[in-house]
Design a protein around this motif. Structure first.
Motif, PDB file in Angstrom:
ATOM      1  N   LEU A  22       0.812  -1.219   0.000  1.00 45.49           N
ATOM      2  CA  LEU A  22       0.000   0.000   0.000  1.00 45.49           C
ATOM      3  C   LEU A  22       0.844   1.268   0.000  1.00 45.49           C
ATOM      4  O   LEU A  22       0.341   2.338  -0.362  1.00 45.49           O
ATOM      5  CB  LEU A  22      -0.939  -0.003   1.214  1.00 45.49           C
ATOM      6  CG  LEU A  22      -2.023  -1.095   1.190  1.00 45.49           C
ATOM      7  CD1 LEU A  22      -2.925  -0.971   2.405  1.00 45.49           C
ATOM      8  CD2 LEU A  22      -2.843  -1.010  -0.088  1.00 45.49           C
ATOM      9  N   ALA A  23       2.110   1.167   0.372  1.00 48.46           N
ATOM     10  CA  ALA A  23       2.975   2.350   0.292  1.00 48.46           C
ATOM     11  C   ALA A  23       3.096   2.811  -1.159  1.00 48.46           C
ATOM     12  O   ALA A  23       3.065   4.011  -1.464  1.00 48.46           O
ATOM     13  CB  ALA A  23       4.344   2.032   0.869  1.00 48.46           C
ATOM     14  N   LYS A  24       3.192   1.836  -2.052  1.00 53.84           N
ATOM     15  CA  LYS A  24       3.246   2.155  -3.479  1.00 53.84           C
ATOM     16  C   LYS A  24       1.900   2.656  -3.974  1.00 53.84           C
ATOM     17  O   LYS A  24       1.826   3.587  -4.792  1.00 53.84           O
ATOM     18  CB  LYS A  24       3.673   0.912  -4.259  1.00 53.84           C
ATOM     19  CG  LYS A  24       3.851   1.145  -5.750  1.00 53.84           C
ATOM     20  CD  LYS A  24       4.327  -0.127  -6.431  1.00 53.84           C
ATOM     21  CE  LYS A  24       4.514   0.090  -7.932  1.00 53.84           C
ATOM     22  NZ  LYS A  24       4.961  -1.160  -8.608  1.00 53.84           N
ATOM     23  N   VAL A  25       0.823   2.067  -3.469  1.00 53.57           N
ATOM     24  CA  VAL A  25      -0.518   2.490  -3.872  1.00 53.57           C
ATOM     25  C   VAL A  25      -0.765   3.936  -3.465  1.00 53.57           C
ATOM     26  O   VAL A  25      -1.312   4.737  -4.236  1.00 53.57           O
ATOM     27  CB  VAL A  25      -1.580   1.573  -3.242  1.00 53.57           C
ATOM     28  CG1 VAL A  25      -2.993   2.105  -3.514  1.00 53.57           C
ATOM     29  CG2 VAL A  25      -1.442   0.155  -3.779  1.00 53.57           C
ATOM     30  N   TYR A  26      -0.361   4.283  -2.240  1.00 51.58           N
ATOM     31  CA  TYR A  26      -0.568   5.644  -1.739  1.00 51.58           C
ATOM     32  C   TYR A  26       0.535   6.607  -2.178  1.00 51.58           C
ATOM     33  O   TYR A  26       0.498   7.782  -1.822  1.00 51.58           O
ATOM     34  CB  TYR A  26      -0.644   5.628  -0.205  1.00 51.58           C
ATOM     35  CG  TYR A  26      -1.772   4.812   0.362  1.00 51.58           C
ATOM     36  CD1 TYR A  26      -3.002   4.717  -0.291  1.00 51.58           C
ATOM     37  CD2 TYR A  26      -1.623   4.121   1.569  1.00 51.58           C
ATOM     38  CE1 TYR A  26      -4.031   3.965   0.229  1.00 51.58           C
ATOM     39  CE2 TYR A  26      -2.656   3.371   2.103  1.00 51.58           C
ATOM     40  CZ  TYR A  26      -3.854   3.296   1.432  1.00 51.58           C
ATOM     41  OH  TYR A  26      -4.886   2.547   1.955  1.00 51.58           O
ATOM     42  N   ASP A  27       1.517   6.091  -2.901  1.00 49.51           N
ATOM     43  CA  ASP A  27       2.641   6.907  -3.369  1.00 49.51           C
ATOM     44  C   ASP A  27       3.375   7.557  -2.197  1.00 49.51           C
ATOM     45  O   ASP A  27       3.646   8.761  -2.174  1.00 49.51           O
ATOM     46  CB  ASP A  27       2.149   7.984  -4.338  1.00 49.51           C
ATOM     47  CG  ASP A  27       3.307   8.611  -5.133  1.00 49.51           C
ATOM     48  OD1 ASP A  27       4.366   7.967  -5.224  1.00 49.51           O
ATOM     49  OD2 ASP A  27       3.143   9.742  -5.629  1.00 49.51           O
ATOM     50  N   ILE A  28       3.683   6.723  -1.205  1.00 50.10           N
ATOM     51  CA  ILE A  28       4.411   7.170  -0.011  1.00 50.10           C
ATOM     52  C   ILE A  28       5.732   6.408   0.044  1.00 50.10           C
ATOM     53  O   ILE A  28       5.752   5.190  -0.134  1.00 50.10           O
ATOM     54  CB  ILE A  28       3.595   6.905   1.267  1.00 50.10           C
ATOM     55  CG1 ILE A  28       2.263   7.671   1.207  1.00 50.10           C
ATOM     56  CG2 ILE A  28       4.381   7.301   2.517  1.00 50.10           C
ATOM     57  CD1 ILE A  28       1.328   7.355   2.354  1.00 50.10           C
ATOM     58  N   PRO A  29       6.863   7.095   0.297  1.00 50.57           N
ATOM     59  CA  PRO A  29       8.165   6.409   0.370  1.00 50.57           C
ATOM     60  C   PRO A  29       8.164   5.309   1.431  1.00 50.57           C
ATOM     61  O   PRO A  29       7.493   5.427   2.465  1.00 50.57           O
ATOM     62  CB  PRO A  29       9.135   7.541   0.740  1.00 50.57           C
ATOM     63  CG  PRO A  29       8.454   8.787   0.299  1.00 50.57           C
ATOM     64  CD  PRO A  29       6.985   8.549   0.482  1.00 50.57           C
ATOM     65  N   ASP A  30       8.920   4.246   1.171  1.00 53.26           N
ATOM     66  CA  ASP A  30       8.992   3.136   2.121  1.00 53.26           C
ATOM     67  C   ASP A  30       9.561   3.557   3.466  1.00 53.26           C
ATOM     68  O   ASP A  30       9.292   2.916   4.491  1.00 53.26           O
ATOM     69  CB  ASP A  30       9.853   2.007   1.528  1.00 53.26           C
ATOM     70  CG  ASP A  30       9.181   1.358   0.320  1.00 53.26           C
ATOM     71  OD1 ASP A  30       7.932   1.438   0.242  1.00 53.26           O
ATOM     72  OD2 ASP A  30       9.899   0.807  -0.534  1.00 53.26           O
ATOM     73  N   THR A  31      10.359   4.610   3.476  1.00 56.47           N
ATOM     74  CA  THR A  31      10.971   5.081   4.723  1.00 56.47           C
ATOM     75  C   THR A  31       9.963   5.778   5.634  1.00 56.47           C
ATOM     76  O   THR A  31      10.260   6.025   6.799  1.00 56.47           O
ATOM     77  CB  THR A  31      12.121   6.061   4.415  1.00 56.47           C
ATOM     78  OG1 THR A  31      11.618   7.123   3.575  1.00 56.47           O
ATOM     79  CG2 THR A  31      13.245   5.347   3.689  1.00 56.47           C
ATOM     80  N   SER A  53       5.136   4.937   8.910  1.00 59.51           N
ATOM     81  CA  SER A  53       4.115   5.429   9.834  1.00 59.51           C
ATOM     82  C   SER A  53       3.063   6.257   9.100  1.00 59.51           C
ATOM     83  O   SER A  53       1.878   6.226   9.453  1.00 59.51           O
ATOM     84  CB  SER A  53       4.762   6.263  10.941  1.00 59.51           C
ATOM     85  OG  SER A  53       5.453   7.378  10.394  1.00 59.51           O
ATOM     86  N   VAL A  54       3.494   6.997   8.066  1.00 57.58           N
ATOM     87  CA  VAL A  54       2.542   7.778   7.271  1.00 57.58           C
ATOM     88  C   VAL A  54       1.628   6.835   6.487  1.00 57.58           C
ATOM     89  O   VAL A  54       0.413   7.064   6.383  1.00 57.58           O
ATOM     90  CB  VAL A  54       3.293   8.734   6.317  1.00 57.58           C
ATOM     91  CG1 VAL A  54       2.301   9.507   5.450  1.00 57.58           C
ATOM     92  CG2 VAL A  54       4.174   9.694   7.105  1.00 57.58           C
ATOM     93  N   THR A  55       2.219   5.776   5.939  1.00 56.91           N
ATOM     94  CA  THR A  55       1.408   4.778   5.221  1.00 56.91           C
ATOM     95  C   THR A  55       0.387   4.138   6.151  1.00 56.91           C
ATOM     96  O   THR A  55      -0.779   3.949   5.784  1.00 56.91           O
ATOM     97  CB  THR A  55       2.318   3.689   4.621  1.00 56.91           C
ATOM     98  OG1 THR A  55       3.317   4.300   3.807  1.00 56.91           O
ATOM     99  CG2 THR A  55       1.521   2.709   3.791  1.00 56.91           C
TER     100      THR A  55
END
Length: 386
Positions: A113-122, A125-127
């Motif tokens: 879902l990090a990729k789905v939400y376009d959020i960096p893997d680092t 917590s945001v994801t």
């Protein structure tokens, strides 16, 4: 002064309508631009679909983690002490699993879902926060649970909602098995301790019988032995309850404190039986013949230990059987299916809100500007007439 008086005579509503009429073209242009921009922006927003899964906990007592099948609960039932103190509600305990970080993180990693939400893997917590905001977990009054998941892919939304139940079942069962393992180890150690006590007490009783030729107490002594055995059994039961709660929940837990109080009360009754008259007659056990008292005590000990061992063995066998089972804590009633229409954004509401908001803001700004101009002009008139 005449201008000031005329201005005062105007009502607030008249002044407002006059202001709107004067700047109607400007207000219309701003409102139209806001509406056009909101239409363009709303059309650019991603479409989100919602899928919901409806599920229930098992109705059968002892079928789930929170229904009382742990080693502790089994012993409580065997002792008839399952209501020693208040227990937490089933709803609360299972909601904890549904909202646990382990479940959430597992779903995030499974569906990337990090990729789905376009959020960096680092920024995991945001994801996690984003996924939680796109998820709703509810416990309904009818006793069932409902999990709703929002996603830009309607098929993925349905898959995540269904997996939410399966993954929660996995972690709940894992915790259940860990608790069982702890209780099995405790029960096995306790049974070994009871076996050692029975062996030692039996040897002592055999020596007493051999040296004093006491093989069977009188009828009164037998009745006293049974009563004393029951007291000791109760004291040992409460000791195990207190020991288990203290081991699993700590000394400050309300259940531990209650169990400790009951254990101490049972011990006090046992002390009174030894030291106060009236238990087997108008005299205390400590005043009876030392040999008879010793025999009576050892005989009662063996009976108490035997009863305790039987109870512990029953609980151990049940716990060992439960360890071999996979426990389903939730059963799906209505599986999540892909939505046939979007759930958000509500473009009509966005456009309407932006249009109305722009109109109100435009009128407010004009009102402030004109009020400032009017105040400045009135101040000049006042200075002239001075």
């Amino acid at each position: 002064m005449d201008n000031i008086e005329n201005t005062k005579q105007l009502s607030d509503a008249s002044y407002l309508f006059a202001l709107i009429y004067k700047y109607k073209i400007f207000i219309a242009i701003v409102t139209f631009l806001a509406a056009a921009i909101s239409v363009v922006v709303s059309l650019q927003l991603p479409v989100w679909y919602a899928s919901s899964v409806n599920f229930v906990p098992p109705q059968e007592s002892g079928a789930g983690f929170s229904s009382g099948t742990s080693g502790i609960s089994a012993i409580m039932k065997d002792f008839g002490l399952s209501k020693v103190s208040g227990s937490s509600s089933n709803e609360y305990s299972m909601i904890v699993f549904l909202q646990s970080r382990s479940v959430v993180d597992s779903i995030i990693k499974k569906y990337d879902l990090a990729k789905v939400y376009d959020i960096p893997d680092t920024m995991f917590s945001v994801t996690r926060t984003t996924f939680i905001n796109n998820t709703s977990v509810e416990y309904l009054d009818e006793g069932n649970y409902n999990v709703t998941v929002w996603d830009t892919d309607k098929n993925r939304a349905a898959e995540i909602a269904n997996d939410y139940v399966y993954i929660t079942n996995y972690f709940a069962n894992k915790t259940y098995q860990e608790e069982l393992a702890i209780n099995v180890e405790y029960l096995e150690n306790r049974i070994k301790s009871v076996d050692s006590a029975i062996t030692a007490t039996s040897s002592e009783l055999a020596l007493i019988s051999k040296s004093s030729l006491i093989f069977s107490p009188e009828e009164q002594a037998q009745a006293a032995s049974k009563a004393l055995s029951d007291l000791k059994t109760a004291a040992m039961q409460y000791e195990i309850v207190y020991d288990l709660y203290n081991k699993n929940f700590g000394s400050n837990d309300p259940q531990t404190i209650t169990a400790k109080e009951m254990y101490e009360a049972a011990n006090n009754k046992l002390k009174e039986a030894y030291n106060k008259p009236g238990f087997i007659g108008n005299f205390a056990l400590t005043e009876a013949t030392p040999v008879a008292v010793n025999y009576l005590t050892k005989y009662a000990d063996i009976e108490a230990f035997t009863k305790i061992k039987a109870l512990l063995m029953t609980s151990l066998e049940k716990s060992l059987l439960d360890k071999k089972k996979y426990v389903n804590n939730f059963f799906i009633i209505d599986k999540a299916i892909p939505a046939d229409r979007k759930d958000k954004p509500k473009r009509a509401f966005i456009v309407a809100g932006a249009t109305v908001g722009a109109s109100i803001l435009c009128i407010f700004i004009l009102l402030v500007i004109n009020s400032f101009k009017l105040a400045t002009r009135n101040a000049k008139l006042i200075n002239i007439h001075k």
